[in-house]
Design a protein around this motif. Structure first.
Motif, mmCIF file in Angstrom:
data_model
loop_
_atom_site.group_PDB
_atom_site.id
_atom_site.type_symbol
_atom_site.label_atom_id
_atom_site.label_comp_id
_atom_site.label_asym_id
_atom_site.label_seq_id
_atom_site.Cartn_x
_atom_site.Cartn_y
_atom_site.Cartn_z
ATOM 1 N N ASP A 167 0.835 -1.217 0.000
ATOM 2 C CA ASP A 167 0.000 0.000 0.000
ATOM 3 C C ASP A 167 0.863 1.257 0.000
ATOM 4 O O ASP A 167 0.569 2.249 -0.704
ATOM 5 N N GLN A 168 1.967 1.239 0.775
ATOM 6 C CA GLN A 168 2.867 2.409 0.792
ATOM 7 C C GLN A 168 3.534 2.623 -0.582
ATOM 8 O O GLN A 168 3.701 3.760 -1.032
ATOM 9 N N SER B 110 1.125 4.139 -2.912
ATOM 10 C CA SER B 110 0.949 5.571 -2.610
ATOM 11 C C SER B 110 2.100 6.401 -3.175
ATOM 12 O O SER B 110 1.895 7.486 -3.739
#
Length: 640
Positions: free
Chosen positions: A234-235, A238
């Motif tokens: 997820d990071q 992003s």
């Protein structure tokens, strides 16, 4: 059983009386214990204790603390020790299996070993106890140590196998990473030549590089579904969303540069892991060690041989005593003088000792048993020696017992005719009648012995005279009294030789009236008025008249004669006839008007029947025996 409380003498009497049952039970149970022990294999047991330690690094404990469970390991390892693979190798190590063993033989031997091996955890520790059983102490010890050693070797082999697989995996990963890094570096160099003026957002690219490295490191340990992997992806998404505004060339350059950097760090990490894997593969230190090796057991677990035999003998003795009391309880016969007098309310006139052999020794229990239940065919001389013991052995305890009975009868002018009978057959009534006649004749009395048993007479055979003519002919009128009476002349002319007749004085005072021809209707013959008249005639000619009659219970002859005579004497053999039969005999005789003078206890053994009246006679017997022996020696000396 007695109506009084048992004392120590009663217990001793029961033990002596039932000694054969006690000895037989004791020997049977003791022999059974020995046979049982001899058929049981001797089993020895040995045990070895091992300790299991799982070595973990701090990083490993922090990352895998959720999966780590020492309790589960200690529950599963005992089952692994008894596993098929381990036990098969133990069997091969012990020489029970070879390369030619079939699958069926292997399964059988492995199954047998698994039954002889037990594993258990030592309380709440990380130790396991291996217990083995075998036929010999050395085999049990060797088996326990072998199981522990094979299990340790299997653990080391499994650990080395895992380390080898880890090394091979890392080497494959490094080779693949080298190829991919080489391609990326080549593409990056080509991209720099063609796009020298590209400016990138350095901090974002650097951060993405670190995140991708962390992702690659986590993927070495976890799957895509792990929370850390999901969070890191997820990071990365992003950060990639932030650089969507860059041009395609900027993004491509950044991606290439980032992958090159990630591959470099990943390569360095894999190289470090590869060295650790090589070290782990090379080391021989395991997580399992032997704490207590098995030692040679000193004694079998199946029990001590001496203890088993001793226990069996003790149980046999206790069981023998119990059976003795059971037999005594079930014995319906009367066993003591007090019982006889208390149960039937009649005096005991005398006690006839047990049977003795020609040497004067008391017959054994087995001989008495055969005499009673399996009687052997005896010669006339043997029968005569038993039935005329008062004549052939006048100084014996038996002859003294008959003299005591004569005294207790207290004969007088109103008590001259005596009926001798018993409840059942083979209680010795005829022998008692014969010996009573002899001891009375030895006192100078003129005695008539009447064989009133018209069914199975034995008086004539005992004295060796002819049976006919006799009582039957006298009653029917076929013969007169002088023709049927037998005296000493007839005895001397009969089967008893002259020397035997002269042996003891008194035989000349006996007259014998044999039974004569056996009629088909004895009761009718005895009920005739002629018999009553004959009895009166006998009383006028003789001092004592003794009638030998059949038993009371089987036939009615004794019940017919009883009221006609002055008194009746019952002969009772202890252990043969029940007390109920004796009571019934008394009631039967009293109901017809017979006058019962008392009871004679026949074939009685003083040591077992609680009768203490014979020590004197035993001493006298020894004295008489010595006197007779000395007399025989003197006679032989004179003859020589």
């Amino acid at each position: 059983m007695p109506q009084y409380e048992l004392n120590l003498r009663d217990y001793l009497r029961i033990f002596r009386k039932r000694r054969l049952a006690i000895i037989f039970t004791f020997v049977a149970v003791a022999a059974g214990s020995v046979i049982y022990y001899s058929r049981q294999p001797v089993i020895y047991s040995a045990s070895a204790t091992i300790k299991i330690e799982e070595h973990k690094t701090i990083a490993g404990l922090l990352t895998e603390w959720i999966l780590y469970s020492p309790g589960d390991i200690m529950e599963s390892e005992p089952k692994i020790i008894k596993g098929y693979t381990t036990i098969e190798k133990v069997a091969r190590r012990l020489g029970m299996l070879d390369e030619q063993s079939s699958a069926e033989q292997i399964n059988s031997i492995v199954g047998d070993l698994q039954e002889r091996i037990q594993t258990e955890r030592v309380e709440q520790t990380n130790m396991i106890r291996i217990i083995t059983t075998a036929d010999t102490a050395k085999e049990a010890m060797t088996m326990a140590n072998t199981v522990a050693e094979v299990y340790i070797q299997e653990s080391l082999a499994e650990k080395a196998k895992q380390a080898r697989q880890t090394r091979q995996f890392i080497e494959d990963q490094l080779a693949s990473l080298e190829d991919r890094s080489s391609q990326l570096e080549q593409r990056l160099r080509q991209f720099n030549y063609s796009n020298k003026d590209i400016k990138l957002a350095a901090p974002i690219e650097k951060k993405l590089t670190e995140l991708e490295f962390q992702l690659a490191e986590l993927m070495q340990k976890y799957t895509e579904k792990h929370p850390s992997v999901i969070q890191l992806r997820d990071q990365i998404k992003s950060m990639e969303a932030q650089i969507e505004g860059f041009s395609g060339q900027d993004l491509e350059y950044a991606r290439l540069e980032r992958e090159v950097e990630v591959n470099k760090k990943l390569y360095a990490m894999l190289k470090e892991k590869l060295e650790e894997a090589r070290i782990a593969e090379a080391q021989k230190v395991g997580d399992i060690s032997i704490v207590n090796p098995a030692v040679l057991p000193s004694s079998p677990v199946s029990g001590s041989r001496n203890m088993i035999i001793l226990t069996g003998a003790l149980m046999g003795l206790i069981l023998g005593f119990a059976i003795a009391f059971i037999f005594e309880t079930l014995d319906t016969s009367i066993s003591t003088i007090e019982d006889v007098e208390n149960v039937i309310k009649l005096p005991v006139l005398g006690v006839i000792p047990s049977i003795v052999d020609k040497a004067g020794r008391e017959l054994s229990f087995i001989s008495r048993f055969k005499e009673r239940f399996l009687p052997e065919h005896k010669t006339d001389a043997q029968e005569r020696a038993t039935r005329l013991v008062a004549h052939f052995e006048p100084k014996s305890p038996t002859a003294e017992a008959y003299r005591n009975i004569h005294t207790n009868l207290k004969l007088n002018s109103s008590k001259k005719t005596i009926l001798v009978t018993s409840s059942g057959p083979r209680e010795g009534k005829s022998s008692c009648a014969c010996n009573l006649s002899i001891v009375m004749a030895q006192t100078g009395l003129k005695v008539l012995l009447v064989s009133a048993d018209l069914r199975r007479p034995s008086i004539a055979k005992t004295f060796g005279v002819k049976r006919e003519p006799g009582l039957a002919e006298l009653v029917t009128g076929a013969s007169d009294l002088d023709a049927v009476l037998k005296n000493i002349t007839d005895i001397m002319m009969g089967e008893i030789n002259f020397e035997d007749v002269r042996k003891t004085p008194g035989i000349e005072n006996i007259w014998i009236l044999p039974s004569g021809h056996l009629p088909f209707n004895p009761p009718e013959l005895l009920e005739s008025k002629t018999v009553t008249a004959l009895i009166d005639r006998f009383k006028s000619q003789f001092d004592v008249v003794i009638f030998d009659s059949p038993p009371v219970l089987p036939v009615t002859d004794a019940s017919i004669l009883g009221p006609k005579l002055d008194c009746t004497v019952l002969v009772y053999e202890i252990g043969r006839t029940s007390r109920e039969a004796l009571m019934r005999t008394k009631v039967q005789l009293e109901s017809v008007g017979a006058r019962i003078a008392g009871v004679i206890l026949n074939h009685t053994k003083a040591q077992t029947e609680a009768i203490a009246t014979y020590p004197y006679y035993q001493q006298k017997y020894r004295y008489y025996g010595k006197e007779e022996a000395d007399t025989k020696k003197e006679e032989k000396a004179r003859e020589g």
